[in-house]
Design a protein around this motif. Structure first.
Motif, mmCIF file in Angstrom:
data_model
loop_
_atom_site.group_PDB
_atom_site.id
_atom_site.type_symbol
_atom_site.label_atom_id
_atom_site.label_comp_id
_atom_site.label_asym_id
_atom_site.label_seq_id
_atom_site.Cartn_x
_atom_site.Cartn_y
_atom_site.Cartn_z
ATOM 1 N N UNK A 25 37.284 3.114 24.468
ATOM 2 C CA UNK A 25 37.339 1.858 25.234
ATOM 3 C C UNK A 25 37.421 2.102 26.743
ATOM 4 N N UNK A 26 37.564 3.351 27.143
ATOM 5 C CA UNK A 26 37.712 3.629 28.571
ATOM 6 C C UNK A 26 36.442 3.286 29.328
ATOM 7 N N UNK A 55 26.928 -5.983 29.955
ATOM 8 C CA UNK A 55 27.501 -4.990 29.045
ATOM 9 C C UNK A 55 28.837 -5.438 28.475
ATOM 10 N N UNK A 56 29.047 -5.252 27.211
ATOM 11 C CA UNK A 56 30.310 -5.579 26.542
ATOM 12 C C UNK A 56 31.354 -4.496 26.764
ATOM 13 N N UNK A 97 14.310 0.493 32.696
ATOM 14 C CA UNK A 97 14.844 0.278 31.351
ATOM 15 C C UNK A 97 15.886 -0.827 31.378
ATOM 16 N N UNK A 98 15.981 -1.575 30.284
ATOM 17 C CA UNK A 98 17.033 -2.591 30.157
ATOM 18 C C UNK A 98 17.871 -2.289 28.921
ATOM 19 N N UNK A 99 19.170 -2.548 29.043
ATOM 20 C CA UNK A 99 20.116 -2.311 27.951
ATOM 21 C C UNK A 99 20.479 -3.638 27.287
ATOM 22 N N UNK A 100 20.813 -3.556 26.010
ATOM 23 C CA UNK A 100 21.421 -4.682 25.324
ATOM 24 C C UNK A 100 22.909 -4.714 25.685
ATOM 25 N N UNK A 101 23.570 -5.851 25.499
ATOM 26 C CA UNK A 101 25.007 -5.918 25.837
ATOM 27 C C UNK A 101 25.846 -4.870 25.105
ATOM 28 N N UNK A 102 25.442 -4.507 23.900
ATOM 29 C CA UNK A 102 26.237 -3.562 23.107
ATOM 30 C C UNK A 102 25.838 -2.105 23.326
ATOM 31 N N UNK A 103 24.782 -1.867 24.118
ATOM 32 C CA UNK A 103 24.220 -0.515 24.206
ATOM 33 C C UNK A 103 25.238 0.501 24.709
ATOM 34 N N UNK A 104 25.879 0.239 25.837
ATOM 35 C CA UNK A 104 26.805 1.218 26.405
ATOM 36 C C UNK A 104 27.953 1.489 25.437
ATOM 37 N N UNK A 105 28.505 0.439 24.849
ATOM 38 C CA UNK A 105 29.610 0.616 23.907
ATOM 39 C C UNK A 105 29.218 1.478 22.724
ATOM 40 N N UNK A 106 28.034 1.235 22.160
ATOM 41 C CA UNK A 106 27.582 2.043 21.027
ATOM 42 C C UNK A 106 27.286 3.488 21.466
ATOM 43 N N UNK A 107 26.780 3.634 22.684
ATOM 44 C CA UNK A 107 26.375 4.957 23.172
ATOM 45 C C UNK A 107 27.577 5.876 23.383
ATOM 46 N N UNK A 108 28.721 5.334 23.770
ATOM 47 C CA UNK A 108 29.858 6.194 24.109
ATOM 48 C C UNK A 108 30.830 6.401 22.957
ATOM 49 N N UNK A 109 30.665 5.700 21.851
ATOM 50 C CA UNK A 109 31.612 5.869 20.745
ATOM 51 C C UNK A 109 31.662 7.301 20.195
ATOM 52 N N UNK A 110 30.552 8.040 20.133
ATOM 53 C CA UNK A 110 30.658 9.418 19.626
ATOM 54 C C UNK A 110 31.577 10.315 20.436
ATOM 55 N N UNK A 111 31.921 9.932 21.669
ATOM 56 C CA UNK A 111 32.825 10.761 22.464
ATOM 57 C C UNK A 111 34.259 10.701 21.943
#
Length: 716
Positions: free
Chosen positions: A342-343, A368-369, A430-444
């Motif tokens: 969540x950071x 972004x969410x 490029x354009x992101x969906x609202x959930x893109x960043x959140x989904x992208x960083x969860x593997x960290x």
């Protein structure tokens, strides 16, 4: 080497391969062969003295004549060769018994086996023509007859450096079998300077009646002379060889001599030495035929390799992507002990002359969410890109300006200015969906993860080229990434949507400008440093794909060349230990095979399709091609289902395979040529049209970008 020549050479190579295949089919009688045989006709136009005369018919003068072989002379003749198996055995038996013969060769066989023709001449045998393709000449035009003779002579000149005046029509027998259809052919070839040689004794070895019967058929009566017909090609000639070994000594004991035709007739040799241009034309012909056979053999091996790679890749993709999907979609799945992440994170947007796209990009990030800061690094744009972002006055958005130094330098500048430990990188178009960043960083949430690849998708897929790239992105990239994720050797974090742990970036020295594929280079470096690189399929980003062939060429040329540079740069991983060695011995071979070798060989599928359609077997060729297409379509459909995409674009898949594959081949070959000639490709920025304003299903920004975009240059 000028750039224009680098563009031309791949096309020349492709055309040369096709030409070699065409020549191979041409020489192997697979396109011009005519297997029709005319039925018997009346013989009232044939002079009676020819019908009642000898087996050698001379129509070169105004009055046709015929000649007979003297008593106790036998002229052995062998038709349809040379054959690589049976002709040497026949020659060995003749040499053993010190006998000479006349070989009526076909141009197709002489072109393929010139050494055997040369051996015939060197060992004192006589050569006659038996046409190039062995058609029934009574069914052919004069133009076709001339072609058959000329091509046959060309092959003979190239093989042995001679011409011959002897000729035997295919499907002929004795002179008394001439009729109203075959006699005009005999007359015509006489006007071309040939003696026509028929037979007096047919061994009928083609029937395979046994060696004893072949000997009986070939033995003349009461010491008469004879021209005996045998064959050294066209099938199994073991009985001919066996019979010959008995026949020669037996008839010699009866007082027979085995001689060439002109020797038996006490006439000048039928051979004339060829010199000058005609000789070199013949040699060139024989050389090209040999080259076509050798190249075709290599291409067949290449076809087998690409067939194996295609099915191996599809098999791995289907199996491993299914494993990846089951793992990431099972209930309760989390990436690591620190989930959820969540950071806040920093999003870097390197931009060079992105005026048409940059507002769409930044506004998509504002939705972004996940908490983010946005850094737009303007790399010396001349079109007002930075001013557009500044005029938006959006909270949490900073603009960092620098002189044009290239994309890696822009990203490194962004890393230095980023406030957070997780850094997301994206392209300015490029354009992101609202959930893109959140989904992208969860593997960290897994502390061993150093980088994450997102799901890049084509936003402008409403054109044919766009649809083809959409198929490629969904199948060729994202299905591949699932496979590489399971194998722990992800080769590339896409520049359009990727995330990195700052610690991982710092440990490998940040972004490098050593290659044109900085995203592949940094990914391989992170692997070698011992970090995990994973794929987040739900982190979708919509990018603007090239809309013209020229732009697509430029993009893929850079990708191919940059990937080859990255493989070469990290080649030491093949022999290193630990994580670097594991990536080197698993990742580098797979990337090399599936991203370099396979695309380079893939056009062979279509080359052999054309070959099979022209030369046969047509049915099997079409079935094989559609079989490969069906496998590709099945994999593509599976990939589309995994990505929750509509299957409609797959309608264009057959056309994509025919045309797109050739373009990718030319691009890859051009990259090889650039690498081998020591060229260094500069960055080639694509012209953007700003057509991807928002992710599908969302509204576009109210006010699109106001400035005009630049065209070329950009961040290398």
């Amino acid at each position: 080497m000028p750039l224009r020549l680098r563009h031309l050479l791949p096309l020349v190579v492709l055309a040369a391969m096709m030409a070699m295949l065409m020549l191979r089919g041409y020489v192997h009688s697979e396109i011009l062969a005519d297997y029709r045989i005319r039925s018997e006709a009346a013989a009232d136009t044939v002079p009676q003295k020819i019908l009642d005369g000898g087996p050698v018919v001379d129509t070169r003068g105004a009055t046709p004549t015929s000649l007979d072989v003297p008593d106790h002379r036998i002229v052995l003749t062998f038709d349809d060769g040379p054959d690589p198996k049976w002709t040497p055995e026949v020659l060995d038996v003749l040499k053993k018994h010190r006998a000479h013969a006349v070989f009526f060769i076909t141009g197709t066989m002489a072109s393929r086996y010139p050494d055997l023709v040369r051996r015939m001449v060197d060992e004192g045998h006589e050569i006659g023509l038996h046409t190039f393709n062995h058609p029934d000449l009574s069914l052919q035009s004069k133009k076709r007859i001339d072609w058959e003779l000329t091509q046959n002579q060309l092959a003979l000149a190239g093989a042995a450096g001679i011409r011959t005046s002897l000729f035997r029509p295919p499907y002929s027998s004795s002179a008394d079998a001439l009729d109203n259809a075959s006699w005009p052919v005999t007359q015509y070839v006489g006007t071309r300077g040939y003696l026509t040689v028929f037979t007096t004794a047919d061994s009928e070895d083609w029937r395979r009646p046994g060696a004893a019967q072949i000997i009986r058929n070939a033995t003349p009566e009461k010491g008469k002379g004879a021209i005996v017909l045998m064959h050294d090609s066209g099938g199994d000639r073991s009985q001919t060889v066996e019979a010959l070994d008995t026949y020669l000594p037996r008839l010699k004991e009866q007082g027979y001599r085995f001689d060439n035709l002109t020797g038996a007739l006490k006439a000048p040799s039928a051979h004339t030495e060829v010199t000058g241009v005609e000789l070199w034309k013949g040699k060139a012909w024989v050389f090209l035929v040999a080259a076509s056979d050798d190249i075709t053999a290599v291409l067949v091996v290449g076809l087998a390799v690409i067939g194996f790679l295609v099915f191996a890749r599809f098999g791995l993709m289907l199996l491993l992507s299914a494993m990846h999907t089951r793992r990431t979609r099972k209930r309760g799945f989390v990436w690591g002990p620190d989930a959820p992440v969540t950071e806040p994170v920093s999003v870097l947007v390197p931009a060079y002359n992105e005026a048409k796209c940059i507002e769409n990009t930044v506004r998509s990030l504002m939705g972004s969410e996940h908490p983010i800061e946005i850094l737009v690094i303007d790399d010396g744009s001349s079109d007002g890109t930075a001013r557009i972002v500044e005029d938006l006055a959006l909270p949490g958005v900073r603009v960092v300006r620098q002189l044009n130094a290239g994309k890696p330098a822009a990203l490194n500048r962004g890393i230095a200015n980023a406030r957070h430990d997780i850094i997301v990188m994206m392209d300015g178009d490029t354009v992101f969906e609202p959930s893109t960043v959140g989904e992208l960083v969860q593997p960290f949430a897994d502390p061993q993860v150093g980088a994450v690849a997102g799901n890049a998708k084509v936003g402008n897929k409403n054109t044919l080229i766009g649809a083809w790239q959409h198929i490629e992105y969904v199948m060729g990239f994202n299905l591949d990434r699932r496979m590489y994720d399971v194998l722990r050797c992800m080769p590339t974090i896409p520049g359009a949507v990727g995330a990195f742990r700052r610690t991982a970036l710092n440990r490998v020295g940040g972004m490098s400008d050593d290659t044109l594929a900085e995203d592949t280079d940094i990914t391989m470096a992170i692997h070698r440093d011992g970090w995990k690189v994973v794929y987040a399929e739900k982190a979708r980003a919509w990018t603007e794909a090239p809309e013209s062939v020229q732009q697509l060429w430029s993009q893929r040329y850079r990708w191919c060349y940059g990937t080859m540079q990255a493989i070469w740069k990290h080649r030491r991983a093949l022999v290193e230990r630990g994580p670097s060695g594991r990536f080197g011995r698993v990742g580098l071979p797979l990337v090399s095979l599936f991203m370099v070798v396979a695309p380079l060989l893939a056009p062979l599928i279509d080359l052999f399709l054309v070959y099979g359609l022209l030369f046969g077997p047509t049915g099997k060729t079409i079935a094989a091609w559609f079989g490969v297409l069906a496998v590709q379509a099945g994999c593509a459909a599976y990939a589309f289902v995994l990505d929750r995409e509509r299957l409609t674009p797959l309608i264009s898949l057959p056309l994509q395979q025919l045309l797109y594959r050739q373009l990718m081949y030319i691009v890859l070959l051009q990259s090889w040529i650039t690498a081998l000639t020591g060229g260094r490709l500069r960055w080639q920025k694509l012209r953007r049209m700003g057509q991807v304003a928002a992710p599908p299903g969302e509204s576009a920004p109210a006010e699109p970008g106001r400035a005009t975009a630049g065209v070329d240059g950009g961040a290398p």
